[in-house]
Design an enzyme around this catalytic site. Structure first.
Site, PDB file in Angstrom:
ATOM      1  N   ASN A   1      -7.457  -5.808  19.840  1.00 53.95           N
ATOM      2  CA  ASN A   1      -6.149  -6.457  19.833  1.00 53.95           C
ATOM      3  C   ASN A   1      -5.158  -5.632  19.021  1.00 53.95           C
ATOM      4  OD1 ASN A   1      -4.045  -8.340  19.891  1.00 53.95           O
ATOM      5  ND2 ASN A   1      -4.850  -9.451  18.121  1.00 53.95           N
TER       6      ASN A   1
ATOM      7  N   GLY B   1       1.825 -15.836   7.489  1.00 48.00           N
ATOM      8  CA  GLY B   1       1.085 -15.321   8.634  1.00 48.00           C
ATOM      9  C   GLY B   1       1.971 -14.901   9.787  1.00 48.00           C
ATOM     10  N   THR B   2       1.356 -14.231  10.764  1.00 48.71           N
ATOM     11  CA  THR B   2       2.107 -13.672  11.885  1.00 48.71           C
ATOM     12  C   THR B   2       2.690 -14.749  12.787  1.00 48.71           C
ATOM     13  OG1 THR B   2      -0.018 -13.455  13.039  1.00 48.71           O
ATOM     14  CG2 THR B   2       0.850 -11.491  11.922  1.00 48.71           C
TER      15      THR B   2
ATOM     16  N   LYS C   1      27.004  26.193   6.469  1.00 45.83           N
ATOM     17  CA  LYS C   1      27.256  24.754   6.386  1.00 45.83           C
ATOM     18  C   LYS C   1      28.654  24.489   6.919  1.00 45.83           C
ATOM     19  CE  LYS C   1      29.211  22.676   3.295  1.00 45.83           C
ATOM     20  NZ  LYS C   1      30.563  22.020   3.095  1.00 45.83           N
TER      21      LYS C   1
ATOM     22  N   TYR D   1       5.965  -5.019  16.211  1.00 45.59           N
ATOM     23  CA  TYR D   1       5.785  -4.850  14.771  1.00 45.59           C
ATOM     24  C   TYR D   1       6.549  -3.612  14.309  1.00 45.59           C
ATOM     25  CZ  TYR D   1       2.118  -8.356  15.067  1.00 45.59           C
ATOM     26  OH  TYR D   1       1.424  -9.530  15.278  1.00 45.59           O
TER      27      TYR D   1
ATOM     28  N   ARG E   1       0.814  -1.213   0.000  1.00 47.95           N
ATOM     29  CA  ARG E   1       0.000   0.000   0.000  1.00 47.95           C
ATOM     30  C   ARG E   1       0.852   1.269   0.000  1.00 47.95           C
ATOM     31  NH1 ARG E   1      -4.017  -0.718   4.878  1.00 47.95           N
ATOM     32  NH2 ARG E   1      -4.551   1.435   4.299  1.00 47.95           N
TER      33      ARG E   1
END
Length: 451
Positions: free
Chosen positions: A171, A79-80, A335, A102, A17
């Site tokens: 959750n 899957g997790t 700078k 995560y 995404r």
């Protein structure tokens, strides 16, 4: 000493995404990759082990982490629960507490992680601790059904009854368990579901079925907000900035238009600092007391001393160090420039790779010519030196204390203390020349009009 704690951080997702060539968890918030926000909080616990589960763009994560954590590859991604299983080899022989986190949930506080571990080690000995939250809108989150702080059931939104959907406790996906319990429970998780994936959440239900109990710790929704898209990234940036602005004002800074000021993750502000509208801080900025930063200034990698005045429309780049009461005015860029106390560059100036002594004055239009296309060179300007407007200081060059460089000079050789350096072509005076020129051109133009 290390705590007997390990952290497993899941970061194997493809982040589709985001539509980006950069790994999702490396997208920055407040100038710092979201993964590194999380790892900094983990480090506050001084863990014995850190394992990051990688998959897509693993090389990017390896570079970003720089050897500060072990990597375990999840391929294929099933899957997790399957992701967490990939850490088992890295944690072989480890018998402590394991936190499951995560990489796209960057702002879990160390205090919350500690609360999960403390609950895991409570006298009643839960098999698993679940981190939950109560959002304003529960949306499609899985629900945590509890009795007291014991988890009775974990249920996905699609599988929940109307009564279960009415429960607001949701959750987060984050959990804690003893290493020996975690991998034993994971070994019993199946992919008997529509997605044919191994879900981490199933370990709670398996433990409950065994007659053991699981516990819940509740945290603020902000702490467990996940980021999966550019929109969510922008929303979290906005929320982080809003909280940081409040903290800045509570710490003694005045923000004239708070919503227009943008901080980096490590910006440090002293007391009685005034920040005008549209100021942006990049990483690595420290501001001492009683500094005024005027509108539309951009500052990164700079140390600003007490009582300085910056801007408006100033740009301070990395390596800038300003002593007390330095003035950097409008359209001035620095700078790798070190300016001593009371030095001034009030307008239209570039100071790169330069040292400017205390009390020196840099006139408008002055530049340090620090780059020849191959290498950078330094300019040294002594205390109380006066650099006239529109001067070019061609590095490497030294301007002595109390020296004066006349306006419009291009200085290529060192200037001694107290010396005047004037580098200009001879000024010619031709009386009447302009009058004759105008007369000639007017006649020529009039003649062309008659044709």
């Amino acid at each position: 000493m290390s705590n007997n704690i390990a952290a497993i951080v899941l970061a194997a997702g493809k982040g589709t995404r985001m539509k980006s060539d950069l790994h999702k968890v490396l997208h920055p918030i407040a100038g710092r990759p979201m993964l590194m926000h999380l790892m900094a909080s983990v480090d506050e616990l001084n863990p014995a082990k850190k394992v990051v589960i990688v998959g897509d763009k693993a090389d990017q994560l390896e570079t970003a982490l720089g050897g500060t954590a072990e990597l375990a590859v999840q391929a294929p991604q099933l899957g997790t629960g399957h992701a967490v299983q990939q850490a088992e080899a890295a944690l072989a022989g480890f018998d402590g507490d394991v936190l499951i986190l995560y990489g796209d949930v960057p702002f879990v506080p160390a205090t919350t992680m500690r609360a999960m571990v403390d609950r895991l080690n409570a006298p009643d000995g839960p098999a698993v601790v679940v981190l939950a939250f109560e959002p304003a809108d529960a949306q499609q989150y899985g629900r945590v059904i509890t009795e007291g702080d014991h988890v009775v059931k974990m249920v996905e939104h699609n599988d929940a009854t109307e009564a279960e959907r009415a429960v607001r406790l949701c959750n987060s996906g984050l959990m804690a368990a003893k290493s020996v319990d975690l991998f034993a429970l994971l070994s019993r998780v199946t992919d008997n579901n529509a997605a044919k994936e191994y879900y981490l959440v199933d370990i709670v239900n398996i433990a409950n079925a065994d007659g053991r109990h699981c516990a819940v710790v509740v945290t603020d929704p902000y702490d467990v907000a996940g980021i999966n898209s550019r929109g969510e990234l922008a929303a979290m940036e906005g929320e982080w900035q809003a909280r940081r602005r409040v903290a800045a004002m509570e710490g003694g800074a005045s923000l004239i238009a708070p919503d227009t000021v943008w901080f980096a993750w490590d910006t440090k502000l002293g007391r009685d600092v005034t920040i005008e509208p549209n100021v942006f801080f990049g990483p690595g900025v420290t501001v001492a007391d009683k500094v005024t930063i005027r509108a539309n200034s951009h500052i990164e990698g700079a140390m600003i001393g007490a009582g300085c005045e910056i801007g408006p429309f100033a740009r301070l780049r990395p390596g800038t160090v300003l002593g007390e009461k330095v003035k950097i005015g409008n359209f001035v860029e620095t700078k790798k420039a070190v300016l001593g106390a009371g030095a001034k560059a009030s307008h239209l100036t570039y100071l790169g790779d330069a040292t400017v002594g205390a009390g020196a004055n840099i006139g408008a239009g002055t530049i340090t010519c620090n780059y020849d296309g191959y290498f950078k060179y330094r300019t040294e300007i002594g205390e109380r030196a006066f650099i006239g407007s529109n001067s070019a200081l061609v590095a490497p060059v030294k301007i002595g204390a109390d020296a004066i460089v006349a306006a419009g000079s291009a200085v290529t050789r060192d200037v001694a203390d107290g010396e005047l350096r004037l580098v200009r072509g001879e000024q010619l005076v031709k009386p009447g020349w302009a009058d004759r020129f105008h007369d000639t051109m007017r006649k020529k133009k009039a003649a062309e009009k008659k044709i």
